[in-house]
Design a protein around this motif. Structure first.
Motif, PDB file in Angstrom:
ATOM      1  N   CYS A 293      -8.333   8.892  -4.568  1.00  0.00           N
ATOM      2  CA  CYS A 293      -6.900   9.249  -3.105  1.00  0.00           C
ATOM      3  C   CYS A 293      -6.704  10.625  -2.118  1.00  0.00           C
ATOM      4  N   LYS A 295      -9.035  11.889  -0.141  1.00  0.00           N
ATOM      5  CA  LYS A 295      -9.720  11.730   0.879  1.00  0.00           C
ATOM      6  C   LYS A 295      -9.866   9.863   0.763  1.00  0.00           C
ATOM      7  N   HIS A 296      -8.655   9.473   0.763  1.00  0.00           N
ATOM      8  CA  HIS A 296      -8.560   8.174   0.977  1.00  0.00           C
ATOM      9  C   HIS A 296      -8.519   7.167   2.411  1.00  0.00           C
ATOM     10  N   GLU A 297      -9.101   7.897   3.536  1.00  0.00           N
ATOM     11  CA  GLU A 297      -8.644   7.926   4.847  1.00  0.00           C
ATOM     12  C   GLU A 297     -10.330   7.798   5.006  1.00  0.00           C
ATOM     13  N   SER A 301      -8.509   2.263   5.740  1.00  0.00           N
ATOM     14  CA  SER A 301      -6.882   1.966   6.222  1.00  0.00           C
ATOM     15  C   SER A 301      -5.745   1.191   5.560  1.00  0.00           C
ATOM     16  N   LYS A 302      -6.669   0.514   4.287  1.00  0.00           N
ATOM     17  CA  LYS A 302      -5.410   0.034   3.554  1.00  0.00           C
ATOM     18  C   LYS A 302      -4.357   0.209   2.147  1.00  0.00           C
ATOM     19  N   GLN A 304      -3.335   4.116   2.022  1.00  0.00           N
ATOM     20  CA  GLN A 304      -3.097   5.388   1.994  1.00  0.00           C
ATOM     21  C   GLN A 304      -1.088   4.484   1.111  1.00  0.00           C
ATOM     22  N   HIS A 305      -0.346   3.707   1.545  1.00  0.00           N
ATOM     23  CA  HIS A 305       0.659   3.048  -0.021  1.00  0.00           C
ATOM     24  C   HIS A 305       0.211   3.652  -1.126  1.00  0.00           C
ATOM     25  N   CYS A 307      -1.799   5.378  -2.436  1.00  0.00           N
ATOM     26  CA  CYS A 307      -1.626   6.907  -2.674  1.00  0.00           C
ATOM     27  C   CYS A 307      -0.173   8.000  -3.115  1.00  0.00           C
ATOM     28  N   GLU A 308       0.256   6.620  -2.748  1.00  0.00           N
ATOM     29  CA  GLU A 308       1.739   7.545  -2.932  1.00  0.00           C
ATOM     30  C   GLU A 308       2.309   7.529  -3.953  1.00  0.00           C
ATOM     31  N   ARG A 314      -0.494   3.965  -9.139  1.00  0.00           N
ATOM     32  CA  ARG A 314      -1.103   3.954  -7.776  1.00  0.00           C
ATOM     33  C   ARG A 314      -2.500   3.468  -8.007  1.00  0.00           C
ATOM     34  N   ASP A 324     -10.571  -4.082   3.508  1.00  0.00           N
ATOM     35  CA  ASP A 324     -10.547  -3.527   5.021  1.00  0.00           C
ATOM     36  C   ASP A 324     -11.375  -3.635   6.447  1.00  0.00           C
TER      37      ASP A 324
END
Length: 599
Positions: A293, A295-297, A301-302, A304-305, A307-308, A314, A324
């Motif tokens: 997480c 470097k999740h990007e 792109s699917k 990020q939520h 990893c929060e 998570r 993706d």
């Protein structure tokens, strides 16, 4: 016993940490592995995972009995955290847990031959204990929630005990499920309690949510057993290829080098989890997810939520996230892997790396294929290159690589479309009967009840997957079928079925499903003697609900084929129809038993 607070472990594990994921010799990095893990997980989480570990090994032991073992291990962990040079602090974690198990009084009285494992040296001792784990055992009842009128009060007054018993029950019923996922199910259960206790009909609300949780638990457990089965049966190389194919499908924009790193980490963590080492499994999966997480990007792109979220939620969110979007404008693979004159040079210079890149490139272009199909295509390509690179004109020899791959794709697509059409045309009932006929002839040695269970699971897969879009049908069907086949292959290890099943289970993971599909009648099978009791029906059949009548007909069908495996489809259909007609006729007669006897 205050051994788990779900909120506390979520907060503890979700704190920001920087992890060094390079696997080094632990003995050099940490004097005491138990102290290291205890300090990482903190007391409450360490206790929870220790309880899961013991419950999965000692499935018949009471909650109270296991609580004592947990206390002993936690006491040692605390002493070692204070002084890493203390007695037993240098022991590997699995040895500490197994030593504790081997000191249990009257172990042989409850577990019989499992007690003999204690005489073995590690790691054979652990492998021995693992062989005695029983998934979904009859001697452990499924989790039964307290009555609706008391459960909310229990949750409010004694939340720790309520959730603790839930985790204990899930762990002992699912001895191969990873600890992070058991804790994830406990979070789901707590959320269900928080939500339903606000409703007017608490019972109805909880029944619906608990049913969903149980279904999820069963699925997770089977997926874990499937993954561990690949590792155990086919080794690191096949497991890593399987994971790389799946991750490349899911994260098609991620660089090859990044996915390879993740695959290696997944393999290392999975080995710990599959070996029953749930403390290290829990800690290392948390570390892996933190790094992922961070470097999740790079991957998708699917997610990020995901990893929060807190760490346990998570992890599962990332695994369940959708694929993706495929990058636009990816070049054809024909240029690089078929038309390139340097293919053999690259293949021979770095065999595994070359094939790994092929898996990556092929998978990211084909999310509509199953990972098993991609591995078959890769294996076919590897075999072709091994042959062609020894010839005088390799390029000409492997020029048909794309055509060979297309044959494998067509075979798989044909199997899926044929079965989906059969299900659509004839319905679930006849589809199930067709499967029972097919697989009873392939493996008549399997007990009748298990064949019916297997048929029902395959029918369920058809119902679930055939309604999906064309792009989703194939990976859904073959993915779930691979899990069912793994169950059969696991059974083959302890209760050998026949030579055909043994060959399909052991030769190649990628070709397991086609091997089972193509498997013919077992010609070495010797049918049992005819048993008149098979036709001993009574009036209970008349009052039985439709589902019970249907089960009776399926058992009759399977048992008949076991005794007459060469019966034709026409004969089987006649007998099945005769059974229904007999029941309809005799249940209207005054003397039901006499009628059944005559018929």
């Amino acid at each position: 016993m205050k051994w788990v607070t779900l909120i506390s472990f979520i907060l503890l594990l979700s704190s920001a940490r920087s992890w060094n994921l390079q696997r080094v010799a632990r003995s050099a990095e940490h004097k005491s592995e138990i102290a290291h893990r205890y300090n990482n997980l903190k007391e409450e989480t360490f206790k929870a995972v220790a309880m899961i570990t013991f419950a999965q090994y000692l499935q018949k032991c009471s909650y109270e009995g296991l609580s004592k073992l947990v206390r002993d291990v936690v006491d040692l962990a605390q002493k070692c955290a204070a002084n890493e040079d203390g007695p037993d602090c240098g022991k590997p974690l699995p040895a500490i847990f197994l030593d504790e198990i081997c000191q249990v009084e009257k172990l042989r009285d409850s577990y019989g031959a499992m007690a003999d494992c204690c005489a073995k040296a590690d790691p054979e001792r652990n492998e021995c204990f693992l062989s005695f784990k029983v998934p979904q055992p009859d001697f452990v009842q499924p989790y039964e929630r307290p009555a609706a009128d008391v459960i909310c009060k229990q949750y409010q007054d004694n939340r720790v005990s309520l959730l603790g018993h839930f985790i204990y029950t899930v762990a002992r019923r699912n001895p191969f499920m990873y600890a992070p996922d058991i804790l994830g199910l406990a979070i789901d259960y707590e959320h269900a309690l928080q939500s339903c206790c606000q409703e007017s009909d608490v019972g109805a609300c909880l029944d619906a949510k608990v049913t969903t949780i149980k279904q999820k638990a069963k699925k997770i457990s089977l997926v874990h057993q499937h993954g561990c089965g690949i590792l155990e049966g086919f080794g690191d190389r096949t497991f890593q290829a399987y994971k790389l194919a799946h991750l490349a499908q899911k994260y098609p924009k991620a660089p090859f080098t990044e996915l390879v790193k993740v695959v290696h980490e997944i393999k290392d963590v999975s080995k710990e989890c599959c070996a029953g080492d749930m403390v290290e499994c829990m800690d290392d999966r948390a570390k892996m997810m933190e790094a992922f997480c961070a470097k999740h990007e790079v991957f998708s792109s699917k997610i990020q939520h995901c990893c929060e979220k807190p760490i346990v939620e998570r992890s599962r969110c990332v695994m369940e996230a959708e694929f993706d979007d495929k990058p636009e404008g990816l070049p054809s693979l024909v240029d690089k892997y078929v038309q390139d004159k340097e293919v053999c040079k690259k293949f021979e210079a770095g065999h595994d790396e070359f094939l790994s890149e092929f898996v990556y490139e092929y998978s990211r272009r084909h999310p509509e294929f199953s990972t098993q199909l991609i591995l078959r295509i890769t294996k076919g390509y590897e075999t072709l290159l091994e042959k062609c690179c020894k010839t005088d004109n390799p390029a000409e020899c492997y020029s048909n690589a794309e055509e060979e791959a297309n044959k494998l794709v067509k075979e798989t697509q044909d199997v899926v479309s044929t079965n989906c059409e059969l299900l659509k045309t004839h319905g679930e009932e006849d589809f199930l009967k067709a499967l029972l006929i097919r697989y009873t002839k392939k493996m008549p040695q399997v007990p009748t009840d298990i064949l019916i269970q297997m048929g029902k699971k395959m029918t369920g897969i058809g119902t679930k997957c055939c309604q999906l879009s064309e792009n989703e049908r194939l990976p859904c069907s073959e993915g779930y079928l691979s899990v069912v086949i793994q169950e059969t292959c696991k059974r083959q290890q302890t209760s050998p079925i026949n030579d055909n099943v043994s060959r399909c289970c052991s030769e190649s993971y990628a070709y397991r499903r086609p091997c089972f599909t193509a498997m013919g009648v077992d010609t070495k099978y010797v049918p049992p003697a005819f048993d008149p009791e098979m036709f001993n029906f009574d009036r209970k059949l008349c009052s039985a609900p439709p589902a019970e009548r249907e089960l009776g007909q399926m058992k009759l069908l399977v048992n008949l084929i076991k005794r007459k495996p060469q019966m034709t489809e026409e004969q089987i259909t006649t007998i099945a129809g005769g059974f229904t007609a007999m029941v309809d006729k005799c249940c209207k007669q005054a003397n039901v038993e006499t009628c059944f006897g005559e018929e």
